[in-house]
Design a protein around this motif. Structure first.
Motif, PDB file in Angstrom:
ATOM      1  N   ARG A 198       0.861   7.216   4.085  1.00 32.93           N
ATOM      2  CA  ARG A 198       0.960   8.264   3.057  1.00 32.93           C
ATOM      3  C   ARG A 198       0.401   9.611   3.530  1.00 32.93           C
ATOM      4  NH1 ARG A 198      -2.261   7.166  -1.088  1.00 32.93           N
ATOM      5  NH2 ARG A 198      -3.358   5.417  -0.175  1.00 32.93           N
ATOM      6  N   VAL A 202       2.879  10.055  -0.521  1.00 29.12           N
ATOM      7  CA  VAL A 202       3.901   9.183  -1.094  1.00 29.12           C
ATOM      8  C   VAL A 202       3.955   7.896  -0.302  1.00 29.12           C
ATOM      9  CG1 VAL A 202       6.347   8.930  -1.654  1.00 29.12           C
ATOM     10  CG2 VAL A 202       5.230  11.173  -1.867  1.00 29.12           C
ATOM     11  N   VAL A 203       4.037   6.769  -1.020  1.00 24.02           N
ATOM     12  CA  VAL A 203       4.141   5.476  -0.359  1.00 24.02           C
ATOM     13  C   VAL A 203       5.568   5.302   0.140  1.00 24.02           C
ATOM     14  CG1 VAL A 203       3.940   2.981  -0.620  1.00 24.02           C
ATOM     15  CG2 VAL A 203       2.341   4.483  -1.816  1.00 24.02           C
ATOM     16  N   ASN A 204       5.721   5.087   1.446  1.00 22.84           N
ATOM     17  CA  ASN A 204       7.042   4.950   2.055  1.00 22.84           C
ATOM     18  C   ASN A 204       7.437   3.487   2.139  1.00 22.84           C
ATOM     19  OD1 ASN A 204       6.917   7.721   2.521  1.00 22.84           O
ATOM     20  ND2 ASN A 204       5.886   7.392   4.492  1.00 22.84           N
ATOM     21  N   ASP A 210       5.869   9.131   8.099  1.00 18.68           N
ATOM     22  CA  ASP A 210       5.959  10.549   7.781  1.00 18.68           C
ATOM     23  C   ASP A 210       6.034  11.331   9.095  1.00 18.68           C
ATOM     24  OD1 ASP A 210       5.764  10.367   4.961  1.00 18.68           O
ATOM     25  OD2 ASP A 210       3.628   9.901   5.186  1.00 18.68           O
TER      26      ASP A 210
END
Length: 439
Positions: A198, A202-204, A210
């Motif tokens: 994150r 945001v949790v991917n 990222d």
């Protein structure tokens, strides 16, 4: 957004076109040898740079819909150890802030107070066989590091700061180094950073990382003694050519020295030949001949001048016998014969015994061979000349006392026929002599 893309494209274009602008920098190969160890080089360097941090990239992936990028300044520093001319390991620090928003105004900000990565860096310019030491050196690097970051979520005008997270990240670099001196490189680079956990808050899903970029410019400075070249600015091909050229010059210098010594020896031999030359064949060398160009067969004295005609009939001796008494006269003359030091001048105390030899030659019509000898002190040319001159001097004296010059042969052998060792004074004294041979 357009500015970021332009900078990214310029960095990539510089990388692709570096070979076209390559130049030679021969300073970087001085004092090195092929297959030499690393002690011939400086291998450590430090670099600092500043640039732009954002979430965009050339390939537009992992942007999370954040098309409106914030342009934030970042900074980094690194220490590098160059292991070969083409490959090095560097430890890099990176810090700054990354942010962006989508079309609805929502977005994020991520602060990176600390990150540290260890990367392997490959320099393409130092493997170029057509350019010895290119000034422009494209490079690529890939590493693994640890990053501390804090993300702030922006939603509906509200900001929610999340907890600080420590995460792994992978930096991948493409860039161009410009060697302005043998110690300093200008560094232009494009770095993609892949982070997990994150980074943008945001949790991917599906383990999707990222991604953020760092477009930077900076300087790299070699550490250590300036008497040594920097390994990162050295090309093995250039080192090999430089070493070959140096060895060729050394061999050429040795050849020139040998030629010069050979020419000098030839000149000495020619000078000696000139000193012993007898153009008119009367038995007296040109150097001592006071009457050159005498007709063939003319009887001459020790100075090369014709003898006066003898009115008395010459005694004809049917058989010439050399008695013991005759040999004693000659041996006494040899024993008493002395010259001035280093000269062919006969000392006066030798005249009496030489007079008896001259009388013996006249009385019995003997022939006499005079052989001059020296020790090995001094040059060969000097000793050959001195031995010949001393033998000629004895001949001239005997002729001056009435002896027949045509029956006296004078030869110089220099140090070539020693009768004792030249390693001590007594031996050298014995070798300095003029031998008389009656026949």
């Amino acid at each position: 957004m357009r500015t970021i893309k332009t900078l990214s494209l310029l960095a990539a274009a510089s990388f692709l076109s570096s070979a076209a602008f390559a130049q030679n920098n021969p300073e970087t190969i001085q004092g090195t040898t092929p297959l030499g160890d690393l002690s011939q080089y400086r291998t450590w360097s430090v670099g600092v740079n500043v640039g732009i941090l954002n979430q965009t990239n050339l390939f537009h992936f992992a942007q999370r819909g954040n098309s409106e990028m914030d342009t934030n300044f970042g900074f980094s520093a690194y220490v590098k150890n160059q292991l070969t001319p083409s490959f090095g390991i560097k430890a890099q620090y990176l810090g700054g802030k990354v942010g962006g928003k989508n079309t609805s105004g929502n977005g994020f900000e991520s602060k990176v107070p600390f990150s540290l990565a260890l990367s392997g860096e490959y320099l393409f310019g130092n493997t170029n066989w057509r350019v010895f030491n290119g000034v422009l050196k494209p490079y690529a690097a890939l590493g693994l590091g640890v990053m501390s970051s804090t993300a702030t979520i922006i939603e509906g005008g509200n900001k929610t700061e999340q907890d600080n997270l420590t995460k792994l990240y992978v930096p991948a670099d493409l860039g161009l180094k410009f060697a302005v001196t043998k110690d300093v490189n200008i560094d232009l680079g494009y770095q993609l950073n892949f982070a997990n956990k994150r980074f943008d808050g945001v949790v991917n899903g599906n383990f999707q990382p990222d991604v953020f970029t760092y477009i930077h410019a900076g300087v790299e400075i070699a550490l250590g003694s300036k008497q040594k070249p920097y390994l990162g600015n050295s090309n093995p091909v250039a080192t090999m050519i430089n070493d070959y050229t140096a060895k060729y010059d050394e061999v050429k210098a040795d050849r020139d020295r040998l030629n010069a010594a050979n020419n000098e020896l030839k000149a000495q031999v020619q000078s000696l030949s000139d000193d012993l030359k007898d153009d008119d064949g009367d038995g007296v060398a040109n150097k001592f001949d006071k009457c050159p160009n005498t007709p063939a067969g003319t009887k001459v004295d020790g100075s090369g001048c014709p003898l006066p005609e003898m009115k008395n009939e010459t005694k004809v001796i049917e058989k010439i016998v050399v008695t013991d008494e005759d040999r004693k006269v000659v041996d006494e003359a040899i024993k008493n014969l002395e010259f001035d030091l280093g000269k062919s001048t006969i000392r006066a105390n030798s005249f009496a015994s030489l007079d008896r030899v001259a009388a013996l030659l006249i009385e019995k019509n003997f022939s006499l061979k005079l052989a001059g000898h020296t020790d090995n002190t001094g040059s060969l040319q000097t000793n050959l000349r001195l031995s010949k001159e001393r033998a000629e001097s004895v001949k001239a004296y005997l002729v001056s006392k009435g002896a027949n010059a045509s029956r006296i042969e004078a030869t110089g052998y220099g140090p070539n026929q020693p009768i004792a060792s030249n390693a001590n004074a007594a031996g050298r004294q014995a070798n300095r002599r003029v031998e008389f041979t009656l026949y």
